[in-house]
Write a protein that holds these residues in place. Structure first.
Motif, PDB file in Angstrom:
ATOM      1  N   ARG A   1      49.457  32.020  38.913  1.00  0.00           N
ATOM      2  CA  ARG A   1      49.565  32.140  37.462  1.00  0.00           C
ATOM      3  C   ARG A   1      48.298  32.843  37.012  1.00  0.00           C
ATOM      4  O   ARG A   1      47.184  32.351  37.209  1.00  0.00           O
ATOM      5  CB  ARG A   1      49.690  30.803  36.764  1.00  0.00           C
ATOM      6  CG  ARG A   1      49.803  30.982  35.226  1.00  0.00           C
ATOM      7  CD  ARG A   1      50.226  29.724  34.535  1.00  0.00           C
ATOM      8  NE  ARG A   1      50.442  29.988  33.099  1.00  0.00           N
ATOM      9  CZ  ARG A   1      51.019  29.126  32.262  1.00  0.00           C
ATOM     10  NH1 ARG A   1      51.444  27.958  32.696  1.00  0.00           N
ATOM     11  NH2 ARG A   1      51.169  29.445  30.993  1.00  0.00           N
ATOM     12  N   ALA A   2      48.513  33.997  36.383  1.00  0.00           N
ATOM     13  CA  ALA A   2      47.391  34.814  35.919  1.00  0.00           C
ATOM     14  C   ALA A   2      47.541  35.001  34.420  1.00  0.00           C
ATOM     15  O   ALA A   2      48.271  35.881  33.979  1.00  0.00           O
ATOM     16  CB  ALA A   2      47.391  36.163  36.642  1.00  0.00           C
ATOM     17  N   GLY A   3      46.886  34.137  33.662  1.00  0.00           N
ATOM     18  CA  GLY A   3      46.940  34.292  32.224  1.00  0.00           C
ATOM     19  C   GLY A   3      48.021  33.479  31.563  1.00  0.00           C
ATOM     20  O   GLY A   3      48.588  32.558  32.139  1.00  0.00           O
ATOM     21  N   TYR A   4      48.357  33.837  30.369  1.00  0.00           N
ATOM     22  CA  TYR A   4      49.186  33.070  29.455  1.00  0.00           C
ATOM     23  C   TYR A   4      50.582  32.790  29.995  1.00  0.00           C
ATOM     24  O   TYR A   4      51.045  31.655  30.001  1.00  0.00           O
ATOM     25  CB  TYR A   4      49.267  33.849  28.150  1.00  0.00           C
ATOM     26  CG  TYR A   4      49.871  33.113  27.001  1.00  0.00           C
ATOM     27  CD1 TYR A   4      51.041  33.544  26.422  1.00  0.00           C
ATOM     28  CD2 TYR A   4      49.241  31.990  26.460  1.00  0.00           C
ATOM     29  CE1 TYR A   4      51.590  32.888  25.341  1.00  0.00           C
ATOM     30  CE2 TYR A   4      49.787  31.323  25.387  1.00  0.00           C
ATOM     31  CZ  TYR A   4      50.955  31.782  24.828  1.00  0.00           C
ATOM     32  OH  TYR A   4      51.506  31.123  23.764  1.00  0.00           O
ATOM     33  N   GLN A   5      51.256  33.826  30.454  1.00  0.00           N
ATOM     34  CA  GLN A   5      52.648  33.603  30.870  1.00  0.00           C
ATOM     35  C   GLN A   5      53.002  34.290  32.181  1.00  0.00           C
ATOM     36  O   GLN A   5      54.140  34.224  32.616  1.00  0.00           O
ATOM     37  CB  GLN A   5      53.612  34.113  29.788  1.00  0.00           C
ATOM     38  CG  GLN A   5      53.769  35.619  29.728  1.00  0.00           C
ATOM     39  CD  GLN A   5      52.648  36.300  28.969  1.00  0.00           C
ATOM     40  OE1 GLN A   5      51.810  35.636  28.374  1.00  0.00           O
ATOM     41  NE2 GLN A   5      52.617  37.608  28.988  1.00  0.00           N
ATOM     42  N   ASN A   6      52.076  34.929  32.830  1.00  0.00           N
ATOM     43  CA  ASN A   6      52.400  35.739  34.005  1.00  0.00           C
ATOM     44  C   ASN A   6      52.324  34.962  35.307  1.00  0.00           C
ATOM     45  O   ASN A   6      51.291  34.406  35.663  1.00  0.00           O
ATOM     46  CB  ASN A   6      51.454  36.930  34.083  1.00  0.00           C
ATOM     47  CG  ASN A   6      51.611  37.856  32.893  1.00  0.00           C
ATOM     48  OD1 ASN A   6      52.734  38.132  32.463  1.00  0.00           O
ATOM     49  ND2 ASN A   6      50.513  38.292  32.334  1.00  0.00           N
ATOM     50  N   PHE A   7      53.439  34.940  36.002  1.00  0.00           N
ATOM     51  CA  PHE A   7      53.522  34.340  37.333  1.00  0.00           C
ATOM     52  C   PHE A   7      53.865  35.424  38.341  1.00  0.00           C
ATOM     53  O   PHE A   7      54.696  36.295  38.077  1.00  0.00           O
ATOM     54  CB  PHE A   7      54.617  33.265  37.387  1.00  0.00           C
ATOM     55  CG  PHE A   7      54.205  31.960  36.779  1.00  0.00           C
ATOM     56  CD1 PHE A   7      54.348  31.745  35.418  1.00  0.00           C
ATOM     57  CD2 PHE A   7      53.692  30.948  37.563  1.00  0.00           C
ATOM     58  CE1 PHE A   7      53.974  30.538  34.850  1.00  0.00           C
ATOM     59  CE2 PHE A   7      53.320  29.737  37.003  1.00  0.00           C
ATOM     60  CZ  PHE A   7      53.460  29.531  35.648  1.00  0.00           C
ATOM     61  N   TYR A   8      53.226  35.336  39.503  1.00  0.00           N
ATOM     62  CA  TYR A   8      53.499  36.289  40.570  1.00  0.00           C
ATOM     63  C   TYR A   8      53.777  35.501  41.843  1.00  0.00           C
ATOM     64  O   TYR A   8      53.000  34.630  42.211  1.00  0.00           O
ATOM     65  CB  TYR A   8      52.312  37.229  40.790  1.00  0.00           C
ATOM     66  CG  TYR A   8      51.941  38.015  39.556  1.00  0.00           C
ATOM     67  CD1 TYR A   8      51.020  37.506  38.648  1.00  0.00           C
ATOM     68  CD2 TYR A   8      52.538  39.247  39.287  1.00  0.00           C
ATOM     69  CE1 TYR A   8      50.696  38.203  37.509  1.00  0.00           C
ATOM     70  CE2 TYR A   8      52.210  39.956  38.144  1.00  0.00           C
ATOM     71  CZ  TYR A   8      51.289  39.429  37.254  1.00  0.00           C
ATOM     72  OH  TYR A   8      50.972  40.127  36.116  1.00  0.00           O
ATOM     73  N   PHE A   9      54.898  35.829  42.474  1.00  0.00           N
ATOM     74  CA  PHE A   9      55.267  35.159  43.719  1.00  0.00           C
ATOM     75  C   PHE A   9      55.075  36.109  44.892  1.00  0.00           C
ATOM     76  O   PHE A   9      55.338  37.308  44.793  1.00  0.00           O
ATOM     77  CB  PHE A   9      56.735  34.714  43.667  1.00  0.00           C
ATOM     78  CG  PHE A   9      56.937  33.430  42.910  1.00  0.00           C
ATOM     79  CD1 PHE A   9      56.942  33.425  41.521  1.00  0.00           C
ATOM     80  CD2 PHE A   9      57.122  32.227  43.578  1.00  0.00           C
ATOM     81  CE1 PHE A   9      57.124  32.244  40.812  1.00  0.00           C
ATOM     82  CE2 PHE A   9      57.298  31.043  42.868  1.00  0.00           C
ATOM     83  CZ  PHE A   9      57.296  31.049  41.494  1.00  0.00           C
ATOM     84  N   GLY A  10      54.641  35.546  46.022  1.00  0.00           N
ATOM     85  CA  GLY A  10      54.634  36.315  47.249  1.00  0.00           C
ATOM     86  C   GLY A  10      56.059  36.514  47.733  1.00  0.00           C
ATOM     87  O   GLY A  10      57.014  35.988  47.148  1.00  0.00           O
ATOM     88  N   LYS A  11      56.213  37.246  48.802  1.00  0.00           N
ATOM     89  CA  LYS A  11      57.545  37.571  49.299  1.00  0.00           C
ATOM     90  C   LYS A  11      58.197  36.449  50.094  1.00  0.00           C
ATOM     91  O   LYS A  11      59.349  36.541  50.485  1.00  0.00           O
ATOM     92  CB  LYS A  11      57.493  38.850  50.136  1.00  0.00           C
ATOM     93  CG  LYS A  11      57.136  40.073  49.302  1.00  0.00           C
ATOM     94  CD  LYS A  11      57.233  41.341  50.137  1.00  0.00           C
ATOM     95  CE  LYS A  11      56.808  42.561  49.331  1.00  0.00           C
ATOM     96  NZ  LYS A  11      57.627  42.789  48.147  1.00  0.00           N
ATOM     97  N   GLY A  12      57.441  35.391  50.346  1.00  0.00           N
ATOM     98  CA  GLY A  12      58.024  34.234  51.011  1.00  0.00           C
ATOM     99  C   GLY A  12      57.847  34.249  52.523  1.00  0.00           C
ATOM    100  O   GLY A  12      57.849  35.312  53.145  1.00  0.00           O
ATOM    101  N   THR A  13      57.689  33.053  53.078  1.00  0.00           N
ATOM    102  CA  THR A  13      57.593  32.893  54.524  1.00  0.00           C
ATOM    103  C   THR A  13      58.650  31.893  54.957  1.00  0.00           C
ATOM    104  O   THR A  13      58.690  30.770  54.444  1.00  0.00           O
ATOM    105  CB  THR A  13      56.216  32.344  54.940  1.00  0.00           C
ATOM    106  OG1 THR A  13      55.196  33.185  54.421  1.00  0.00           O
ATOM    107  CG2 THR A  13      56.107  32.263  56.461  1.00  0.00           C
TER     108      THR A  13
END
Lengths: 115, 111
Positions: B93-105
């Motif tokens: 979670r980077a900031g107010y509303q931004n979520f970033y997911f990795g590609k998964g393992t």
């Protein structure tokens, strides 16, 4: 306690037909809401997010649109389905902010098959 | 920009061996990191989250430590169990509303 519902649970639709998927959050006021898509065997792809009623931001469109008609409701739709729309659609919510409440919670998902 | 990179693809382990799934991130904000686990035909569920006070989160035998110096939040477990077989996502979670997911393992534990 907060709950998140998605409807329908599963859907089988024809190519070219319209689609509407829904998500409702209960027990939280003014959450951030998100739509994700996951192809079978694929990774999570964020599609849209919304921080308030009537305001939706697109991350990746995939010929889909989203709306937030109420504080607790998030809708994903399209007028014409493509085969590539098949997959698992997930709604998620997060609190606006807070050091110990930063995470995202997912709904149970809707499985969509386009034939 | 903000992003997450994690061990990608398939990881196969023998039961009883240690688990380590790597996660590194780039963030322009003070970061919050998470690990989610997704079992077949289910939604992702939160497994661990980073704390702001340097506590080491633990759940179901898994733990992870946020190292800001190396921008990492690796997932570890001392002894893999068959029931640990699942898809694991690292998220930022980077900031107010931004979520970033990795590609998964995708972790598969074999007897």
């Amino acid at each position: 306690a907060q709950t998140i519902h998605q409807w329908p649970v599963a859907e089988i639709k024809a190519v070219g037909s319209p689609l509407s998927l829904g998500c409702t959050i209960k027990g939280k006021s003014s959450p951030n809401l998100y739509w994700y898509w996951q192809a079978t065997g694929g990774t999570l792809q964020q599609l849209f997010y919304s921080i308030t009623v009537g305001q939706v931001e697109s991350v990746v469109q995939l010929n889909l649109s989203a709306s937030r008609p109420k504080d607790d409701q998030f809708i994903l739709s399209t007028e014409k389905l493509l085969l590539s729309h098949s997959g698992f659609y997930l709604c998620a919510w997060s609190l606006v902010w807070g050091n110990n409440y930063a995470e995202q919670f997912f709904g149970p998902g809707t499985r969509l098959t386009v034939l | 920009g903000d992003s997450v990179t994690q061990t990608e693809g398939l990881v196969t382990l023998t039961e009883g061996l240690p688990v380590m799934l790597n996660c590194t991130y780039q963030s322009t904000y003070s970061p919050f990191l998470f690990w989610y686990v997704q079992h077949l035909n289910e939604a992702p569920k939160l497994l661990l989250k980073s704390f702001t006070d340097n506590k080491r989160p633990e759940h179901q035998g898994f733990h992870a430590t946020l190292h800001k110096s190396s921008s990492s939040f690796h997932l570890q477990k001392s002894s893999a169990q068959l029931s640990d077989s699942a898809l694991y996502y690292c998220a930022l979670r980077a900031g107010y509303q931004n979520f970033y997911f990795g590609k998964g393992t995708s972790l598969t534990v074999i007897p």
